[in-house]
Scaffold this motif. Structure first.
Motif, short mmCIF file in Angstrom:
data_model
loop_
_atom_site.label_atom_id
_atom_site.label_comp_id
_atom_site.label_asym_id
_atom_site.label_seq_id
_atom_site.Cartn_x
_atom_site.Cartn_y
_atom_site.Cartn_z
N ARG A 142 0.86 -1.13 0.10
CA ARG A 142 -0.01 -0.06 -0.10
C ARG A 142 1.03 1.23 0.05
NH1 ARG A 142 -5.09 1.50 1.83
NH2 ARG A 142 -5.65 -0.63 2.58
N GLU A 192 -2.75 6.39 -0.91
CA GLU A 192 -3.88 5.60 -0.56
C GLU A 192 -4.31 5.69 0.86
OE1 GLU A 192 -3.54 1.44 -1.96
OE2 GLU A 192 -2.38 2.18 -3.31
N ASN A 220 -3.71 4.92 4.84
CA ASN A 220 -3.32 3.58 5.59
C ASN A 220 -4.55 2.62 5.91
OD1 ASN A 220 -4.83 4.62 7.92
ND2 ASN A 220 -2.61 5.60 8.97
N GLY A 221 -5.49 3.06 5.49
CA GLY A 221 -6.94 2.15 5.64
C GLY A 221 -7.24 2.11 7.12
N LYS A 239 -9.22 3.63 10.63
CA LYS A 239 -10.49 4.48 10.66
C LYS A 239 -9.80 5.73 11.57
CE LYS A 239 -13.56 0.70 10.92
NZ LYS A 239 -14.70 0.15 11.76
#
Length: 52
Positions: free
Chosen positions: A3, A8, A10-11, A13
């Motif tokens: 990634r 993008e 870090n994914g 929340k």
């Protein structure tokens, strides 16, 4: 899986981490982007450690 955190994210929340440790980020091309992302995922009163 690979990634690209810069493009993008870090994914994670928002406000999901108590602590973040970052090493050698100030040598990268865009450290401010990484610091903003860290701010986003840290809980209120979370702690950031930067090792330079």
């Amino acid at each position: 899986m690979h990634r690209d955190f810069i493009s993008e994210g870090n994914g994670l929340k928002n406000e999901c981490l108590d602590y973040v440790i970052m090493a050698n980020i100030l040598h990268g091309d865009e450290p401010e982007i990484l610091l903003k992302e860290t701010h986003r995922v840290l809980k209120h009163n979370g702690r950031l450690v930067v090792i330079h």
